[in-house]
Design an enzyme around this catalytic site. Structure first.
Site, PDB file in Angstrom:
ATOM      1  N   ARG A  54       0.835  -1.217   0.000  1.00 37.92           N
ATOM      2  CA  ARG A  54       0.000   0.000   0.000  1.00 37.92           C
ATOM      3  C   ARG A  54       0.863   1.258   0.000  1.00 37.92           C
ATOM      4  O   ARG A  54       0.487   2.278  -0.568  1.00 37.92           O
ATOM      5  CB  ARG A  54      -0.982   0.007   1.171  1.00 37.92           C
ATOM      6  CG  ARG A  54      -0.334  -0.122   2.524  1.00 37.92           C
ATOM      7  CD  ARG A  54      -1.367  -0.122   3.638  1.00 37.92           C
ATOM      8  NE  ARG A  54      -0.790  -0.595   4.876  1.00 37.92           N
ATOM      9  CZ  ARG A  54      -1.170  -0.201   6.093  1.00 37.92           C
ATOM     10  NH1 ARG A  54      -2.138   0.679   6.222  1.00 37.92           N
ATOM     11  NH2 ARG A  54      -0.614  -0.694   7.171  1.00 37.92           N
ATOM     12  N   GLU A  92     -19.046   4.848  -0.112  1.00 29.65           N
ATOM     13  CA  GLU A  92     -18.270   4.396  -1.272  1.00 29.65           C
ATOM     14  C   GLU A  92     -19.060   4.467  -2.575  1.00 29.65           C
ATOM     15  O   GLU A  92     -18.487   4.731  -3.635  1.00 29.65           O
ATOM     16  CB  GLU A  92     -17.765   2.965  -1.052  1.00 29.65           C
ATOM     17  CG  GLU A  92     -16.763   2.823   0.086  1.00 29.65           C
ATOM     18  CD  GLU A  92     -17.414   2.685   1.464  1.00 29.65           C
ATOM     19  OE1 GLU A  92     -18.663   2.675   1.544  1.00 29.65           O
ATOM     20  OE2 GLU A  92     -16.674   2.600   2.460  1.00 29.65           O
ATOM     21  N   ARG A 119      -2.075  -4.885   2.963  1.00 33.15           N
ATOM     22  CA  ARG A 119      -1.765  -4.108   4.152  1.00 33.15           C
ATOM     23  C   ARG A 119      -0.367  -4.371   4.727  1.00 33.15           C
ATOM     24  O   ARG A 119       0.355  -3.428   5.037  1.00 33.15           O
ATOM     25  CB  ARG A 119      -2.811  -4.386   5.232  1.00 33.15           C
ATOM     26  CG  ARG A 119      -2.576  -3.587   6.522  1.00 33.15           C
ATOM     27  CD  ARG A 119      -3.566  -3.943   7.615  1.00 33.15           C
ATOM     28  NE  ARG A 119      -3.233  -5.192   8.279  1.00 33.15           N
ATOM     29  CZ  ARG A 119      -2.451  -5.295   9.370  1.00 33.15           C
ATOM     30  NH1 ARG A 119      -1.938  -4.228   9.913  1.00 33.15           N
ATOM     31  NH2 ARG A 119      -2.205  -6.466   9.913  1.00 33.15           N
ATOM     32  N   ASP A 169      -8.455  -7.892  11.610  1.00 33.54           N
ATOM     33  CA  ASP A 169      -9.833  -7.419  11.447  1.00 33.54           C
ATOM     34  C   ASP A 169     -10.790  -8.540  11.051  1.00 33.54           C
ATOM     35  O   ASP A 169     -12.002  -8.414  11.191  1.00 33.54           O
ATOM     36  CB  ASP A 169      -9.896  -6.287  10.406  1.00 33.54           C
ATOM     37  CG  ASP A 169      -9.463  -4.954  11.000  1.00 33.54           C
ATOM     38  OD1 ASP A 169      -9.399  -4.858  12.243  1.00 33.54           O
ATOM     39  OD2 ASP A 169      -9.162  -4.025  10.234  1.00 33.54           O
ATOM     40  N   HIS A 215      -5.545  -3.628   1.351  1.00 35.38           N
ATOM     41  CA  HIS A 215      -5.973  -4.588   2.371  1.00 35.38           C
ATOM     42  C   HIS A 215      -6.698  -5.785   1.769  1.00 35.38           C
ATOM     43  O   HIS A 215      -7.626  -6.328   2.359  1.00 35.38           O
ATOM     44  CB  HIS A 215      -6.861  -3.896   3.412  1.00 35.38           C
ATOM     45  CG  HIS A 215      -6.153  -2.873   4.242  1.00 35.38           C
ATOM     46  ND1 HIS A 215      -5.483  -1.794   3.695  1.00 35.38           N
ATOM     47  CD2 HIS A 215      -5.996  -2.759   5.589  1.00 35.38           C
ATOM     48  CE1 HIS A 215      -4.960  -1.066   4.666  1.00 35.38           C
ATOM     49  NE2 HIS A 215      -5.235  -1.621   5.816  1.00 35.38           N
ATOM     50  N   PHE A 255     -14.575  -2.860   0.133  1.00 37.59           N
ATOM     51  CA  PHE A 255     -15.480  -1.733  -0.129  1.00 37.59           C
ATOM     52  C   PHE A 255     -15.295  -1.172  -1.537  1.00 37.59           C
ATOM     53  O   PHE A 255     -16.122  -0.413  -2.018  1.00 37.59           O
ATOM     54  CB  PHE A 255     -15.250  -0.633   0.918  1.00 37.59           C
ATOM     55  CG  PHE A 255     -15.137  -1.164   2.318  1.00 37.59           C
ATOM     56  CD1 PHE A 255     -16.066  -2.068   2.790  1.00 37.59           C
ATOM     57  CD2 PHE A 255     -14.095  -0.796   3.149  1.00 37.59           C
ATOM     58  CE1 PHE A 255     -15.966  -2.597   4.069  1.00 37.59           C
ATOM     59  CE2 PHE A 255     -13.988  -1.311   4.438  1.00 37.59           C
ATOM     60  CZ  PHE A 255     -14.920  -2.217   4.901  1.00 37.59           C
TER      61      PHE A 255
END
Lengths: 281, 320
Positions: free
Chosen positions: B14, B62, B171, B121, B113, B87
């Site tokens: 990223r 989004e 990530r 997460d 991610h 997303f």
């Protein structure tokens, strides 16, 4: 253009809509007839635009996006009669190999269309993006977006409403086609969106009501008022209390005419109410 | 003599995107960026600070972000929208489909991610279906670079590519092993990293490093296996893939994605269409992930170098 002439154009567009939907035996006559007068006022009197030099970017001119794409029969007829493409092409509506798709599309290159719409809720966001682009390029022209009131069921409309207000997108005029009808019935029964005007006010928009959306002097006056409220830090919305199916008595205020074509008997009945004021395509 | 790829200093892909975006934007004033309350996570903050007037914070909305990007693209801008892969795809599939792809808008979707390596997460955020979703869209280009340096190059290349691009990255900090400038990286072309005589591993994203390690492990056992980096999942480099299928019938794919609709399907499509081969897949086996550290998840869900090496051995055994 004089009001009398606008009325003649609108009458012919309504006739075009019914002929297009009948000939295709599919389409959405109700909303198209209800929005006809506003579309005619925009394209034949209010907006600053040049049909002969159409480009997707629309720099140096006002831009219109039809977010409730299903009512495109009226928009196509307006675009054709305003010179965006040959009128004869209206007879290809919804047919194979046509540029006049069932819902507006850019792939076939129809002049006047800048983004595909049909899946509801998306055109407003795109219009906001174009309005931001106009600000970035210091283009002083405006963006007009028509949305349906049933379309306001979509969450994306309210995402867009928040965004436009937060980012002070004040070169944008949204026109809500508020006919209180959607596919399954009255909007107050399907998913109540009242009080509509208060919602937009609460979201930080300038709200203008158009109580007589089938009366050209009222439409033009409201469009001017909305324009005057632009460039003051807030996006502007006109809530236009239209009559679905306007101009064909048995289609008026009947949600069943959202998306069905007339049969031959109904077609003859409708055409008797819709005089040929210019020339048929 | 085979190349020995070494980690020149682990970094997150990223951050490669963040650096690439800033560089691309310095070169081209048409580049704008939109974020959905994840600007810092997706490493767009440097861009936002440098070019505040070209940066649009959209909040956690989004769908609207995709539409606004499509509108800016209509005006001739080159918007990069950045958010987590979940997303950026599943949540906004219809918006990407209608407002971007069907409308032919030059929007770049930067999806961070992606995959299991998102880690703690958990499965709600571990997007493993995105390659399939995006490659199914007409007109979409899908790129999944393998390390930090390549993500930077892929971002620069995406900025110059005409048409929508889905750029997938991750990530965690991972080995950085490709060169800073790499003329062999071209969107739409596979990259042969290691030559090999007895088999080929096609890998994408974080799994390319794992594939290299698998090849080195096999080398010690006297088995020579090529590693081909398929960083572009659409358009498919049919010629580049067929060249390797013709050389060997030991074919393994490795991806941090569901076993369906990703790289395994792409290589199988090429194999069944042009050069029939068995294809053994290393991927997530039709299940959701869970919370954990990236390396724990890769181990538990079968996405390590030793899993790839085992898959190669299985492919060799089956051939006999």
């Amino acid at each position: 253009m004089e009001v009398k002439e606008l009325e003649r154009v609108a009458a012919q567009i309504r006739r075009d809509v019914v002929r297009m939907v009948y000939e295709a035996q599919s389409g959405h006559p109700g909303g198209a007839l209800g929005a006809t007068d506003i579309l005619v006022a925009l394209y034949f009197a209010h907006m600053r635009h040049n049909p002969s030099t159409f480009s997707a970017a629309g720099l140096g001119e006002d831009v219109f996006i039809l977010s409730n794409g299903h009512i495109c029969a009226a928009w196509y007829a307006v675009l054709a009669r305003r010179g965006y493409f040959p009128m004869a092409e209206l007879s290809t509506f919804r047919r194979i190999d046509s540029r006049l798709q069932g819902h507006p599309a850019t792939k076939e290159g129809l002049p006047g269309v800048r983004v595909a719409t049909g899946s509801l809720g998306q055109g407003l966001s795109v219009g906001i993006g174009i309005a931001l682009g106009k600000k970035l390029t210091r283009d002083p022209y405006k963006v007009y977006v028509m949305i349906g009131d049933g379309e306001a069921n979509e969450g994306q409309i309210w995402e867009a409403a928040l965004f436009a207000s937060h980012h002070r997108v004040d070169n944008l005029i949204v026109i809500m086609d508020r006919n209180y009808k959607q596919i399954d019935g009255d909007t107050r029964e399907v998913l109540n969106t009242d009080p509509m005007e208060d919602k937009w006010k609460a979201f930080g928009w300038e709200v203008v009501s158009l109580k007589e959306p089938h009366h050209f002097p009222s439409i033009l006056e409201t469009l001017q008022e909305a324009t005057a409220r632009c460039e003051k830090g807030k996006p502007v919305i006109i809530i236009a209390y239209t009559t679905m199916g306007k101009g064909v008595d048995f289609m008026e205020n009947d949600h069943r005419w959202h998306g069905k074509p007339p049969n031959s008997h109904e077609y003859e009945r409708a055409l008797r109410q819709l005089p040929c004021t210019l020339a048929d395509y | 003599m085979r190349v020995r790829f070494v980690d020149t200093g682990s970094k997150d892909t990223r951050s490669g995107f963040g650096v690439g975006l800033l560089e691309a934007a310095q070169k081209n004033p048409k580049i704008v960026a939109l974020a959905a309350d994840l600007a810092s996570s997706v490493k767009m903050d440097a861009f936002a600070q440098k070019f505040p007037e070209r940066f649009f914070q959209c909040g956690v909305a989004e769908a609207n972000m995709i539409g606004v990007a499509a509108g800016l693209a209509t005006m001739g801008f080159i918007p990069f929208v950045g958010t987590f892969a979940n997303f950026a795809t599943g949540r906004v599939y219809d918006q990407v489909r209608q407002s971007i792809c069907y409308s032919g808008k030059n929007v770049k979707i930067a999806a961070s991610h992606a995959g299991l390596t998102l880690g703690e997460d958990g499965a709600t955020h571990q997007m493993l279906e995105d390659i399939g979703l995006m490659r199914g869209l007409p007109g979409m280009t899908v790129v999944c670079p393998c390390d930090y340096n390549q993500t930077r190059l892929a971002t620069l290349a995406a900025a110059e590519w005409e048409g929508p691009v889905y750029l997938r990255f991750g990530r965690p900090v991972m080995p950085n092993f490709t060169p800073t400038e790499d003329p062999s990286f071209k969107i739409g072309k596979v990259q042969v990293l290691l030559e090999g005589k007895e088999g080929v591993i096609f890998a994408t994203g974080h799994m390319v490093w794992q594939a290299l390690q698998a090849s080195y492990m096999l080398e010690e056992q006297g088995v020579s296996v090529a590693v081909v980096n398929v960083h572009t999942l659409k358009p498919i480099d049919v010629e580049g893939i067929v060249e390797w299928l013709e050389r060997t019938n030991v074919v393994v794919t490795a991806e941090e994605h569901q076993i369906y609709n990703g790289l395994g399907d792409i290589i199988s499509y090429v194999a069944t269409s042009y050069c029939p081969r068995y294809v053994v897949r290393v991927a997530v086996k039709d299940t959701f992930g869970e919370s954990g550290k990236p390396h724990e998840l890769m181990e538990k869900y079968g996405l390590t170098a030793s899993h790839i090496a085992s898959a190669v051995k299985y492919a060799i055994e089956r051939k006999k």
